[in-house]
Design a protein around this motif. Structure first.
Motif, PDB file in Angstrom:
ATOM      1  N   VAL A 155      35.955  45.496  42.345  1.00  0.00           N
ATOM      2  CA  VAL A 155      35.283  46.476  41.492  1.00  0.00           C
ATOM      3  C   VAL A 155      36.177  47.687  41.234  1.00  0.00           C
ATOM      4  O   VAL A 155      36.069  48.301  40.167  1.00  0.00           O
ATOM      5  N   SER A 156      37.047  48.000  42.144  1.00  0.00           N
ATOM      6  CA  SER A 156      37.903  49.196  42.003  1.00  0.00           C
ATOM      7  C   SER A 156      38.878  49.095  40.866  1.00  0.00           C
ATOM      8  O   SER A 156      39.355  48.171  40.430  1.00  0.00           O
ATOM      9  N   ASN A 180      34.544  42.648  47.534  1.00  0.00           N
ATOM     10  CA  ASN A 180      33.822  43.195  46.377  1.00  0.00           C
ATOM     11  C   ASN A 180      34.332  44.590  46.023  1.00  0.00           C
ATOM     12  O   ASN A 180      34.502  44.911  44.848  1.00  0.00           O
ATOM     13  N   ARG A 181      34.576  45.392  47.029  1.00  0.00           N
ATOM     14  CA  ARG A 181      35.079  46.733  46.782  1.00  0.00           C
ATOM     15  C   ARG A 181      36.431  46.674  46.068  1.00  0.00           C
ATOM     16  O   ARG A 181      36.682  47.423  45.125  1.00  0.00           O
ATOM     17  N   LEU A 182      37.309  45.776  46.499  1.00  0.00           N
ATOM     18  CA  LEU A 182      38.621  45.654  45.888  1.00  0.00           C
ATOM     19  C   LEU A 182      38.534  45.167  44.443  1.00  0.00           C
ATOM     20  O   LEU A 182      39.269  45.631  43.578  1.00  0.00           O
ATOM     21  N   ASP A 228      32.050  42.369  51.608  1.00  0.00           N
ATOM     22  CA  ASP A 228      31.908  43.726  51.089  1.00  0.00           C
ATOM     23  C   ASP A 228      33.261  44.318  50.714  1.00  0.00           C
ATOM     24  O   ASP A 228      33.409  44.949  49.669  1.00  0.00           O
ATOM     25  N   GLU A 229      34.254  44.099  51.554  1.00  0.00           N
ATOM     26  CA  GLU A 229      35.593  44.617  51.275  1.00  0.00           C
ATOM     27  C   GLU A 229      36.187  43.937  50.038  1.00  0.00           C
ATOM     28  O   GLU A 229      36.797  44.589  49.195  1.00  0.00           O
TER      29      GLU A 229
END
Length: 54
Positions: free
Chosen positions: A53-54, A49-51, A46-47
């Motif tokens: 996508v940001s 993916n967050r990085l 999840d982390e």
């Protein structure tokens, strides 16, 4: 709780066997530890993916 999670996560990524991690956490079942560690895989993913996508 957070310290246990951190310890288990660090141990896993250092290549320490699930059996040793299980013993360190005081789990009676290796399966319990596998389930416990699987939740970390999801958090790491999840982390990541967050990085991305940001």
């Amino acid at each position: 709780y957070t310290i246990r999670h951190s310890w288990a996560t660090i141990a896993k990524y250092m290549g320490i066997s699930t059996a040793i991690i299980s013993e360190g956490l005081g789990h009676n079942s290796l399966r319990t530890t596998e389930i416990y560690l699987k939740s970390f895989d999801n958090k790491v993913l999840d982390e990541a993916n967050r990085l991305v996508v940001s």
